[in-house]
Motif scaffolding. Structure first.
Motif, mmCIF file in Angstrom:
data_model
loop_
_atom_site.group_PDB
_atom_site.id
_atom_site.type_symbol
_atom_site.label_atom_id
_atom_site.label_comp_id
_atom_site.label_asym_id
_atom_site.label_seq_id
_atom_site.Cartn_x
_atom_site.Cartn_y
_atom_site.Cartn_z
ATOM 1 N N ASP A 177 35.930 41.945 31.518
ATOM 2 C CA ASP A 177 36.147 42.653 32.783
ATOM 3 C C ASP A 177 35.010 43.657 32.944
ATOM 4 O O ASP A 177 34.190 44.196 32.162
ATOM 5 C CB ASP A 177 37.101 43.694 32.397
ATOM 6 N N ARG B 280 34.091 46.378 33.961
ATOM 7 C CA ARG B 280 34.029 47.891 33.614
ATOM 8 C C ARG B 280 33.100 47.833 32.101
ATOM 9 O O ARG B 280 32.947 49.172 31.914
ATOM 10 C CB ARG B 280 35.611 48.344 33.666
ATOM 11 N N PRO C 200 43.612 44.479 26.460
ATOM 12 C CA PRO C 200 43.710 44.345 27.970
ATOM 13 C C PRO C 200 42.446 45.472 28.279
ATOM 14 O O PRO C 200 42.418 46.538 27.850
ATOM 15 C CB PRO C 200 44.803 44.567 28.508
ATOM 16 N N ALA C 201 41.582 45.355 29.415
ATOM 17 C CA ALA C 201 40.515 46.193 29.793
ATOM 18 C C ALA C 201 41.383 47.723 30.285
ATOM 19 O O ALA C 201 40.785 48.732 30.064
ATOM 20 C CB ALA C 201 39.920 45.753 30.950
ATOM 21 N N ALA C 202 42.585 47.438 30.719
ATOM 22 C CA ALA C 202 43.350 48.765 30.983
ATOM 23 C C ALA C 202 43.708 49.800 30.151
ATOM 24 O O ALA C 202 43.712 50.848 30.349
ATOM 25 C CB ALA C 202 44.724 48.140 31.860
ATOM 26 N N GLU C 203 43.527 49.146 28.755
ATOM 27 C CA GLU C 203 44.021 50.196 27.729
ATOM 28 C C GLU C 203 42.514 50.519 26.931
ATOM 29 O O GLU C 203 42.704 51.310 26.071
ATOM 30 C CB GLU C 203 45.007 49.324 26.727
#
Ligand SMILES: NC(=O)c1ccc[n+]([C@@H]2O[C@H](COP(=O)([O-])OP(=O)(O)OC[C@H]3O[C@@H](n4cnc5c(N)ncnc54)[C@H](OP(=O)(O)O)[C@@H]3O)[C@@H](O)[C@H]2O)c1
Length: 328
Positions: A77, A79, A109-112
């Protein structure tokens, strides 16, 4: 690449047990970001997961642990890049239904995954973590209710626990007179050292048994639920507030309606299970006026190898403050 992790299994009889195993990266739940672990927290929930004392994990086998910090090794990812300092603070899926923190390498997961922001470092972001954030939200509930230091004493239950130790230090830093209620008679000096004006034993409950008893407290932060929550409600002053977030003394409690309808007592529930990105003022204030002044007294470091025994001790009530697992 092989690394060590704690794995919790469930046998055919439903019994849960944990052991240290060697894993490879493909043994972990999927995610875009691979992190070399530096520090992990030990929450009550984590100890229940590791020991099998609670129905915490939703998948087997699974690696428990809901809070970790470390260095990004690789990321699919954009980010995140190798070398970034990051933290994952879960409680919903990470360390519950997906492999979590108790592993030398984690994948999420990148969102976490969140950068370690200014004012924190990889150690302090986990040392404070969900425990201090929960306490900060509870302290803000007391402030928002309008309860001021001059209104009287604030009682904190489960006082030597991780969350409660932070609550005591934060309240004392804001000028409140804090009373710590503990089951550990040997730890009264510790409680004074982190900000209590005095400590009381759990046996204080037996001195006040009426549905509405003496008005002792202007407020309370309750980490344990059960009978102690009933006790603090019955001994609240007029317009007092109890900010409750824990269940260490039981998931059920019985009380009467009288504290609410005759003393206008407020019972404020606290669920601090918020992703790092959506944490509000309480998280930011932990780098300022809510930074626990007694951090060095509250936090102690343990090695990864000590984690299973530490979880046993925590479930048996033999631990004070907050432990941080150091991976190297
Ligand atoms: N709602 C949320 O968002 C949220 C977030 C974080 C944590 N929590 C909850 O908050 C609670 C505290 O978490 P923690 O990580 O600080 O745990 P902890 O470090 O284990 O502290 C819990 C403390 O509760 C007291 N205690 C334990 N068993 C007890 C019993 N049977 N009766 C009365 N008191 C007992 C002990 O303190 P003394 O020996 O000093 O009495 C113990 O140190 C847990 O229930 C946890 O699940 C909730």
């Amino acid at each position: 690449m092989k690394f060590s992790a704690i794995r919790t299994f469930r046998d055919d009889m439903g019994h849960r047990f944990s052991r240290v195993v060697e894993l490879g990266i493909d043994d972990l739940s999927p995610g875009e970001v691979v992190i070399r672990s530096q520090f992990a927290a030990v929450n009550y929930k984590d100890a229940r997961a590791v020991t099998g004392a609670g129905n915490v994990l939703k998948r087997f086998p699974c690696t428990p642990g809901i809070e970790v910090s470390g260095v990004v090794e690789s990321s699919r990812d954009a980010r995140f890049r190798a070398g970034d300092l990051v933290t994952v603070q879960g409680g919903r899926e990470f360390g519950i239904s997906r492999d979590g923190a108790y592993s030398e390498v984690v994948r999420a997961p990148a969102a976490e995954v969140f950068p370690v922001i200014d004012g924190f470092d990889p150690f302090s972001v986990v040392a404070l973590g969900i425990a201090a954030y929960t306490s900060a939200v509870a302290v803000e509930a007391i402030e928002k209710h309008g309860t001021r230091p001059e209104d009287g004493e604030i009682i904190v239950t489960g006082a030597t626990g991780g969350c409660s130790s932070y609550a005591i230090s934060m309240l004392a830093g804001l000028g409140y007179q804090v009373v710590g209620m503990t089951g550990k008679t040997s730890e009264h000096e510790y409680l004074k050292g982190i900000g209590c004006v005095r400590a009381v034993g759990r046996d204080i409950q037996t001195q006040y048994t009426r549905p509405l008893d003496e008005q002792l407290w202007a407020g309370s932060i309750d980490a344990v639920g059960g009978a102690p929550l009933d006790f603090v409600l019955r001994t609240m002053k007029q317009r007092g507030i109890v900010a409750a977030f824990g269940n260490a003394a039981g998931e059920q409690f019985t009380t009467s309606i009288y504290p609410f309808i005759l003393r206008s007592v407020t019972l404020a529930g606290v669920n601090a299970n918020h992703p790092v990105a959506s944490r509000g003022s309480a998280w930011r204030r932990m780098t300022g006026d809510l930074r626990p002044q007694a951090l060095d007294k509250i936090v102690h470091r343990i090695a990864f190898a000590e984690l299973p025994a530490h979880c046993d001790a925590l479930i048996n009530g033999g631990v004070r403050g907050r432990a941080v697992v150091c991976f190297n």
